[in-house]
Design an enzyme around this catalytic site. Structure first.
Site, PDB file in Angstrom:
ATOM      1  N   SER A   9       0.793  -1.224   0.000  1.00  0.00           N
ATOM      2  CA  SER A   9       0.000   0.000   0.000  1.00  0.00           C
ATOM      3  C   SER A   9       0.829   1.279   0.000  1.00  0.00           C
ATOM      4  O   SER A   9       0.296   2.356  -0.289  1.00  0.00           O
ATOM      5  CB  SER A   9      -0.956   0.018   1.197  1.00  0.00           C
ATOM      6  OG  SER A   9      -0.242   0.162   2.412  1.00  0.00           O
ATOM      7  N   LYS A  52       0.657   4.510   6.631  1.00  0.00           N
ATOM      8  CA  LYS A  52       0.106   5.362   5.568  1.00  0.00           C
ATOM      9  C   LYS A  52       0.735   6.751   5.675  1.00  0.00           C
ATOM     10  O   LYS A  52       1.473   7.044   6.605  1.00  0.00           O
ATOM     11  CB  LYS A  52      -1.413   5.496   5.695  1.00  0.00           C
ATOM     12  CG  LYS A  52      -2.201   4.203   5.820  1.00  0.00           C
ATOM     13  CD  LYS A  52      -2.265   3.399   4.545  1.00  0.00           C
ATOM     14  CE  LYS A  52      -3.094   2.138   4.712  1.00  0.00           C
ATOM     15  NZ  LYS A  52      -2.984   1.228   3.555  1.00  0.00           N
TER      16      LYS A  52
END
Length: 254
Positions: free
Chosen positions: A52, A118
């Site tokens: 990700s 993230k």
């Protein structure tokens, strides 16, 4: 007949060996204590479990996460699952009891089980929208130039939205936008403790473990994780952060 205790001479090899063993044990125990304290309050290492954050971070990278400074817009952050975010591909494999012990004392990198990584895009009160006429993500009206970290070929976001980040929480996105289950994916989810759709899309400050600052392994990927310059141009939020998120799954006026 009386018993007489046999004493080792102070300079005998046996007494010297015992003293050395005690000193070694004390050094090891002390090192474990110091390592555990550093892990708890200063920083620790994590293993990247998913794609990700490509190409900023790739699967198997070891990153150093520091816990001293506050996270800001643009930082890469590690955080605990806010509730219902983690799939099998996003969560690291949990180690056994021995491996977990060495994680806790800081002698092994954290397997990342139960954590995500993230990029922090929006702080409390920030308005994050996708997208402007050029297809750029905007924060408080300022478009972001994301080419330095966005995965090649990815758009800033395939879905359009307008959100205002609630108090005490942040909005996060992966750098590999087409392969990231980030805040956007949960904009209609209700958190475990919430009642409003979208509660689960934002990460509470108390779930943030720290800022990822360095890739240390493999050696070929060694790099510093800085804050992209584009975030320096983002103005402050125009008003106080709302108690609940403000969410519209529509594009902004263009």
């Amino acid at each position: 007949m009386t018993e007489t205790a046999i004493k080792e001479p102070a300079n005998s090899p046996r007494s010297g060996l015992a003293a050395a063993a005690r000193e070694f044990v004390l050094i090891v125990v002390g090192a474990l204590i110091v390592s555990s304290i550093l892990r708890a309050f200063v920083g620790q290492m994590f293993i990247i479990p998913s794609e990700s954050m490509q190409n900023t971070l790739v699967i198997g990278d070891r990153v150093v996460v520091e816990k001293i400074t506050e996270a800001e817009r643009g930082d890469v952050i590690v955080f605990e699952d806010p509730g219902g975010w983690l799939g099998a591909e996003e969560s690291g494999q949990k180690r056994g009891s021995v491996g977990r012990f060495f994680e806790v004392v800081g002698l092994l990198p954290d397997s990342s089980h139960g954590h995500l990584i993230k990029r922090l895009i929006g702080m409390p009160g920030d308005k994050v929208v996708c997208c402007d006429k050029q297809g750029r993500l905007m924060v408080n009206g300022q478009p972001l130039e994301e080419s330095s970290y966005l995965f090649p070929g990815d758009a800033p976001s395939a879905m359009e939205f307008q959100v205002t980040v609630p108090a005490g929480k942040v909005f996060v996105m992966g750098d590999h936008r087409s392969a990231s289950g980030d805040s956007r994916v949960h904009l209609t989810d209700t958190g475990a403790e919430g009642t409003t759709p979208g509660d689960a899309a934002f990460v509470p400050f108390d779930k943030i473990t720290g800022r990822a600052v360095l890739v240390v392994w493999p050696a070929s990927n060694f790099s510093k994780l800085g804050r992209p310059d584009t975030f320096k141009n983002v103005p402050p939020a125009v008003g106080p952060a709302p108690a609940k998120p403000v969410i519209a799954l529509t594009p902004p006026p263009k």
